[in-house]
Design a protein around this motif. Structure first.
Motif, PDB file in Angstrom:
ATOM      1  N   THR A   1      -9.819   3.475   5.598  1.00 17.38           N
ATOM      2  CA  THR A   1      -9.057   4.422   6.419  1.00 17.38           C
ATOM      3  C   THR A   1      -9.838   4.745   7.686  1.00 17.38           C
ATOM      4  O   THR A   1      -9.303   4.705   8.797  1.00 17.38           O
TER       5      THR A   1
ATOM      6  N   SER B   1      -3.685   1.004  -5.036  1.00 21.88           N
ATOM      7  CA  SER B   1      -3.932  -0.238  -4.269  1.00 21.88           C
ATOM      8  C   SER B   1      -5.307  -0.238  -3.608  1.00 21.88           C
ATOM      9  O   SER B   1      -5.444  -0.580  -2.437  1.00 21.88           O
ATOM     10  N   THR B   2      -6.336   0.140  -4.365  1.00 19.51           N
ATOM     11  CA  THR B   2      -7.682   0.157  -3.780  1.00 19.51           C
ATOM     12  C   THR B   2      -8.551  -0.996  -4.310  1.00 19.51           C
ATOM     13  O   THR B   2      -9.772  -0.962  -4.194  1.00 19.51           O
TER      14      THR B   2
ATOM     15  N   ASN C   1     -14.396   4.061  -0.032  1.00 17.88           N
ATOM     16  CA  ASN C   1     -13.226   3.474   0.633  1.00 17.88           C
ATOM     17  C   ASN C   1     -13.345   3.712   2.141  1.00 17.88           C
ATOM     18  O   ASN C   1     -12.914   4.742   2.649  1.00 17.88           O
TER      19      ASN C   1
ATOM     20  N   TYR D   1       0.837  -1.200   0.000  1.00 14.77           N
ATOM     21  CA  TYR D   1       0.000   0.000   0.000  1.00 14.77           C
ATOM     22  C   TYR D   1       0.878   1.259   0.000  1.00 14.77           C
ATOM     23  O   TYR D   1       0.700   2.143  -0.814  1.00 14.77           O
ATOM     24  N   THR D   2       1.794   1.317   0.981  1.00 12.95           N
ATOM     25  CA  THR D   2       2.643   2.506   1.111  1.00 12.95           C
ATOM     26  C   THR D   2       4.062   2.086   1.460  1.00 12.95           C
ATOM     27  O   THR D   2       4.304   0.915   1.803  1.00 12.95           O
TER      28      THR D   2
ATOM     29  N   TYR E   1      -2.813   4.659   2.553  1.00 12.33           N
ATOM     30  CA  TYR E   1      -2.784   4.611   1.086  1.00 12.33           C
ATOM     31  C   TYR E   1      -1.798   5.620   0.522  1.00 12.33           C
ATOM     32  O   TYR E   1      -1.441   6.585   1.196  1.00 12.33           O
TER      33      TYR E   1
END
Ligand SMILES: Cc1ncc(COP(=O)(O)O)c(C=O)c1O
Length: 430
Positions: free
Chosen positions: A330, A385-386, A327, A252-253, A337
Motif C-alpha cells: 500500500t 489476498s495478501t 505489507n 484484491y477489491t 486491499y
C-alpha cells in the motif's frame, strides 16, 4: 465468502480458512500472522497444469519472488512446476530442498559474478540474459569451468501493461532486458550465437504485474514471433522457446476481476498458433511465470486491533499490530486491499475507518476508508489476498520482528516459518 475461494464463516461468526478457524490460529500462533491456504494453491496449480501444460505442452515456472519458503519450494517441486528465481538467496532456498536444478530459470537485471557462478555450479536449467555485461561475465565463468549453459534473452517488448508504474516492465524505458527500438537485442543474439558456452534456447518478455487484459499477451506474442523471425532470417537460427513471463491479475477489491488462468493461456496459445505459422516458424515451447496468480488470493494476514483514534468529523484510525513491515504494497504503490473483522462477521453495524500499522511513518496505512463493523481493542482483522509480495517484501523497519507463516489445508494447520524474535533482530549486530 465474498467469492474468496476457501474462506467460510462459522455459525458463531468466525472467519475460517480451508476449514480452520482464525480465532484458533491467532490463539495458537499469535499476531500478526500470515496464513496460506494450501488447498487453494494446489487448485490453482492444477488449473495451470490443465490449461497450459497438458492442453498445450507448455512449461510453467512459479515466480518465487511472490512468496518463497522451503515449504513452498517443496510443494512446487512435488507438483512438478519449474521455479523462477532472481537472486542467490532464492536459488539457495531451492537448493536447500533439492529442487531439480534443471527446472530453474534464473532472472535478474544485475546478477553478480558470485550469483552467476552459483547458477553454473548448481547447473540451473536456464539463465535469462538481461544485458551485455551479463553475457561477458557468464561466458567468462563458463569458459573457465569448461561448461556451457542454456539461455533465454529478455527483451523489453515496448508494450504498456496498463498497471501501476512500479510494476510495469514491458515499456522501452525499463531497467530490464534488451530494448527493441534499436539493434541492441539483435546484437545480443549475435553475440550469444557466437559464444562457445552459451546455448540460445529462447526469448523472454515480461510486461508487468497484476494485468487484467489478455489482449496484452497477444501483442507480446506478436512481438516475440516477429523478433524470432528476424533472428531466423538474419542468422538462419530457429528459436525453440518463448517465455511470456507472469503478471496474471488476481482479485484484491471490488473492481478487480476474478480471472481463470485459461483466460490468459488460451489467448497466448492461439496467438502463438497464428503468429508463428504466419512467419513460417516452428511452434515454440511456451513458458509462463505466474507468481501472484498462484499464491495471492491464497494468503490472508491476521492482525490484532490496538489503539483506535477518532478524529471527529475527519477520520477514524484503527491501528493494528503489524503494518508496512509485513505489507509494504500500500505504501509502495497504493495497492488496494479488502479486510474483514475475523472474529465478528455476524456483526452488521458498519462504520468507515482507516486501518493503519504501528510503524513510525504516516504512510503506514494498510487500507484507507473501509466500511467495517465497529471494532474494539483486541478484535481480529483479516486482510485478504495478501499471499503475494507481502511476506517476500517484509522488513524489520523499527526493529519489528517478521510474523510467522502458517499453512492450512482442509482443517489442518502447520507452522512453516517461525515468528522472528527480538534475539533474531540483533543476531547479526556486532
Ligand atoms: C520476469 C518475471 N516473471 C514473472 C514475474 C511474476 O509476476 P506475477 O507475480 O505478477 O505473476 C515477474 C514479476 O515481477 C517477473 O519480473
Amino acid at each position: 465468502m465474498f467469492g474468496y475461494r476457501g474462506l467460510t464463516i462459522s455459525d458463531d461468526g468466525i472467519l475460517e480458512i480451508s476449514g480452520v478457524r482464525c480465532d484458533y490460529l491467532v490463539e495458537k500462533y499469535g499476531t500478526p500472522l500470515y496464513v496460506f491456504n494450501e488447498e487453494e494453491i494446489l487448485n490453482r496449480i492444477k488449473e495451470i497444469k490443465e490449461n497450459h501444460i497438458v492442453k498445450y505442452g507448455g512449461v510453467a515456472a512459479y515466480a518465487s519472488k511472490a512468496f518463497l519458503t522451503k515449504y513452498m519450494c517443496r510443494l512446487i517441486k512435488r507438483e512438478g512446476l519449474w521455479l523462477d528465481v532472481v537472486s542467490g538467496g532464492e536459488l539457495y532456498t531451492a537448493k536447500s530442498v533439492d529442487f531439480p536444478m534443471e527446472n530453474i530459470i534464473f532472472h535478474g537485471n544485475n546478477k553478480t559474478y558470485e550469483e552467476l557462478e552459483m547458477a553454473v555450479d548448481f547447473g540451473v536449467g536456464r539463465v535469462v540474459i538481461d544485458n551485455f555485461d551479463e553475457i561477458d561475465i557468464l561466458e567468462d565463468i563458463l569458459l573457465k569451468k569448461k561448461r556451457s549453459i542454456d539461455v533465454q534473452i529478455r527483451i523489453t517488448p515496448g508494450i504498456d501493461g496498463h498497471t501501476h508504474d512500479f510494476i510495469k516492465t514491458g515499456q522501452v524505458d525499463s531497467k530490464f532486458g534488451f530494448p527493441m527500438h534499436d539493434e541492441s537485442a539483435l546484437h545480443a543474439v549475435k553475440r550469444i550465437l557466437n559464444s562457445p558456452a552459451l546455448k540460445l534456447k529462447g526469448i523472454h518478455a515480461h510486461i508487468g504485474s497484476q494485468l487484467h487484459q489478455n489482449n496484452i499477451y497477444k501483442l507480446e506474442v506478436e512481438v516475440l514471433a516477429k523478433f524470432i523471425s528476424s533472428i531466423k532470417n538474419l542468422f538462419d537460427y530457429e528459436i525453440e522457446e518463448i517465455n511470456c513471463g507472469g503478471g496474471f491479475g488476481i482479485y484484491y477489491t471490488e473492481g478487480d476481476k476474478r480471472l481463470s488462468i485459461s483466460y490468459f493461456t488460451d489467448v497466448i496459445h492461439k496467438a502463438v498458433e497464428e503468429c508463428f505459422s504466419r512467419y513460417n516458424l516452428r511452434k515454440p515451447t511456451v513458458f509462463i511465470e505466474p507468481g501472484r496468480w498462484i499464491v495471492g488470493e491464497a494468503g490472508i494476514t491476521l492482525y490484532r486491533v490496538g489503539s483506535i483514534k477518532d478524529i471527529r468529523g475527519i477520520r477514524k484510525y484503527v491501528s493494528v499490530d503489524g503494518g508496512m513491515t509485513d505489507n509494504i504494497r500500500t505504501a509502495l504503490y497504493s495497492a488496494k486491499y479488502t479486510a474483514v473483522p475475523a472474529n465478528k462477521l455476524n456483526n452488521k453495524d458498519e462504520e468507515q475507518v482507516t486501518i493503519c500499522g504501528k510503524c513510525c511513518e504516516s504512510g503506514d496505512i494498510l487500507i484507507k476508508d473501509i466500511k467495517l463493523p465497529k471494532l474494539e481493542r483486541g478484535d481480529i482483522i483479516a486482510v485478504l489476498s495478501t499471499g503475494a509480495y507481502n511476506f517476500s517484501m517484509a522488513s524489520n523497519y523499527n526493529r519489528i520482528p517478521r510474523p510467522a507463516v502458517v499453512m492450512v489445508n482442509r482443517g489442518q494447520d502447520v507452522l512453516i516459518v517461525k515468528r522472528e524474535t527480538y534475539e533474531d533482530i540483533i543476531k547479526n549486530d556486532l
